[in-house]
Every structure is written in structure tokens, then in C-alpha cells.
Design an enzyme around this catalytic site. Structure first.
Site, PDB file in Angstrom:
ATOM      1  N   CYS A  71      53.329  27.356  38.131  1.00 53.59           N
ATOM      2  CA  CYS A  71      52.720  28.555  37.563  1.00 53.59           C
ATOM      3  C   CYS A  71      52.292  28.268  36.136  1.00 53.59           C
ATOM      4  O   CYS A  71      53.129  28.108  35.249  1.00 53.59           O
ATOM      5  CB  CYS A  71      53.731  29.700  37.599  1.00 53.59           C
ATOM      6  SG  CYS A  71      53.077  31.227  36.921  1.00 53.59           S
ATOM      7  N   CYS A 177      45.133  28.317  37.355  1.00 52.85           N
ATOM      8  CA  CYS A 177      46.115  29.231  37.951  1.00 52.85           C
ATOM      9  C   CYS A 177      46.265  28.780  39.404  1.00 52.85           C
ATOM     10  O   CYS A 177      45.250  28.595  40.099  1.00 52.85           O
ATOM     11  CB  CYS A 177      45.621  30.670  37.888  1.00 52.85           C
ATOM     12  SG  CYS A 177      46.568  31.819  38.911  1.00 52.85           S
TER      13      CYS A 177
HETATM   14  N1  DGL Z   1      49.924  31.371  39.956  1.00 46.73           N
HETATM   15  C1  DGL Z   1      50.209  31.658  38.590  1.00 46.73           C
HETATM   16  C2  DGL Z   1      49.545  30.730  37.618  1.00 46.73           C
HETATM   17  O1  DGL Z   1      49.385  29.554  37.916  1.00 46.73           O
HETATM   18  C3  DGL Z   1      50.297  33.098  38.165  1.00 46.73           C
HETATM   19  C4  DGL Z   1      49.385  34.105  38.750  1.00 46.73           C
HETATM   20  C5  DGL Z   1      49.856  35.506  38.417  1.00 46.73           C
HETATM   21  O2  DGL Z   1      50.981  35.842  38.816  1.00 46.73           O
HETATM   22  O3  DGL Z   1      49.106  36.238  37.771  1.00 46.73           O
HETATM   23  O4  DGL Z   1      49.198  31.090  36.524  1.00 46.73           O
END
Ligand code: DGL
Length: 216
Positions: A71, A177
Site C-alpha cells: 500500500c 496505488c
Molecule cells: N492500495 C493502496 C495504495 O497503494 C490504497 C488505496 C486506498 O485505500 O485508497 O495506495
């Protein structure tokens, strides 16, 4: 067989799990997410600490020898606190500013990421260090995590933002993301029309994970 944990707010990290499974099949992977609080892309750092640390401690207590923080939002905002409180090695994903700046020929890069990532001091630091002669544009992807998490796919929105970035001259598009990894093929098809490339960090994460596993 080694046991590792992979964490993300939601479905983003599952694409990372799929890539890890393919590259390192001989691994037990425990996946943790936070369905009650996804998306993370609109949370404060304090709130992220409250939400994330218990999830990672849980992975630690289940015997995970390494934890992959899949993340960007978590890494760019609270990774120091994560590393302070979690004792097992952490492999963390962060926006690929450096590779993008090395790859661009137009000196324009598009960073697709959550609002929290784009506001984070770590991201600003990556820009300062690596994007001295490169313009980094930030398409508005603020609704994308929800769209992907809730299966509310909207090709018009994706097309609109990627075309706009390419028309501004971006020749490298970074998926900053992990949720966006699920729409990578669609983004690539649009970017191809402009000869722009799309990059995301799964291979780098796999390489880093392999290095860490060798040292266990
Ligand atoms: N998948 C996550 C990232 O890489 C976060 C997405 C979210 O929860 O807004 O930033």
C-alpha cells in the site's frame, strides 16, 4: 516453507499477492486487509497508524516472517512508525518516482496515486531528489480506489484521465496505488496509443522480497 504476510487496505494488495505467488510459489501467504476502513487514500496519518499497526501486529503474531506492505498510501505516510513497532522485516511499496524519471524521454511523468500519497512528505522528498528536471503531473485519481474496491468500473473516467495525461506529454505513467494494478491492462491500451509506458512496482517488490527471504 516461509510464511509471509501481505497487507493493503483492500483489493490492491491481492494483485501483489498474485504476482508474488507466480514468482515465488513455495511460500505461505497470509493476506490482511481492512474492509471496514478502505479507502485509506483519504485518512490522516494518525488514523492510519491506529488502523494499520494492529493489522500488522496480527500478521506478526500469526508467525509471518516478513510483511509486505502493499500500500503506497501507508508507506508514504507512516512507514517509519510501522518499522518502529513491527519487528519482522518489512518490504514496502512506494511510488516509482526514480525509475519513472530515469525512463522518461519527454521529461513529463504522470503519477497516479491517492490524495494522501500525493500530499505525503515522503512523496515530496522522492520528487525533490529524483525529479529535478522532470515535470510530474498528478491526474485526479481520487475516486479510483473506491471504483475498483466496489467493482464500479468506469472506463470513461479512466480513459479521460489517462488521455489527458498523455496529451500533456507524459510518456511514463506510474501506477502509484496498488488498486490501480487491476486496471493496468486498460491503462496500457490507452497509453499505447500515445507511445507512453505504464510502470508499477511488482517486480521490484518480488526482487526485494527474495533478497529478504534469503537472509532469514
Ligand atoms: N492500495 C493502496 C495504495 O497503494 C490504497 C488505496 C486506498 O485505500 O485508497 O495506495
Amino acid at each position: 516453507m516461509h510464511k509471509i504476510g501481505v497487507f493493503d487496505s483492500g483489493v490492491g494488495g491481492k494483485s501483489v499477492v498474485a504476482a508474488i505467488k507466480q514468482a515465488v510459489p513455495d511460500l505461505e501467504i497470509v493476506y490482511a486487509e481492512d474492509p471496514d476502513n478502505v479507502p485509506y487514500g483519504d485518512k490522516t496519518p494518525e488514523r492510519l497508524i491506529e488502523l494499520v499497526i494492529p493489522k500488522l501486529k496480527e500478521l506478526e503474531s500469526q508467525g509471518c516472517e516478513v510483511i509486505v506492505v502493499a500500500c503506497n498510501t501507508v508507506t508514504t505516510t507512516i512507514i517509519k512508525e510501522v518499522r518502529r513497532q513491527i519487528k519482522v522485516p518489512i518490504v514496502a511499496i512506494e511510488p516509482m518516482v526514480k525509475p519513472a524519471c530515469e525512463l522518461t524521454k519527454s521529461n513529463i511523468v504522470a503519477m497516479c496515486a491517492t490524495p494522501v500519497t500525493l500530499k505525503s512528505p515522503r512523496y515530496k522528498e522522492l520528487l525533490k531528489t529524483n525529479a529535478k528536471n522532470v515535470k510530474v503531473i498528478e491526474p485526479d485519481c481520487s475516486d479510483w480506489s473506491c471504483m475498483i474496491e466496489n467493482n464500479e468500473h468506469n472506463s470513461d473516467i479512466i480513459e479521460d484521465r489517462i488521455v489527458e495525461a498523455c496529451e500533456k506529454g507524459a510518456d511514463v505513467i506510474v501506477l502509484g496505488c496498488t488498486h490501480y494494478h487491476w486496471i493496468e491492462e486498460e491503462i496500457k491500451q490507452i497509453a499505447n496509443r500515445y507511445n507512453a509506458m505504464v510502470i508499477q512496482p511488482e517486480q521490484a517488490i518480488i526482487n526485494q522480497l527474495k533478497r529478504v527471504l534469503e537472509q532469514l
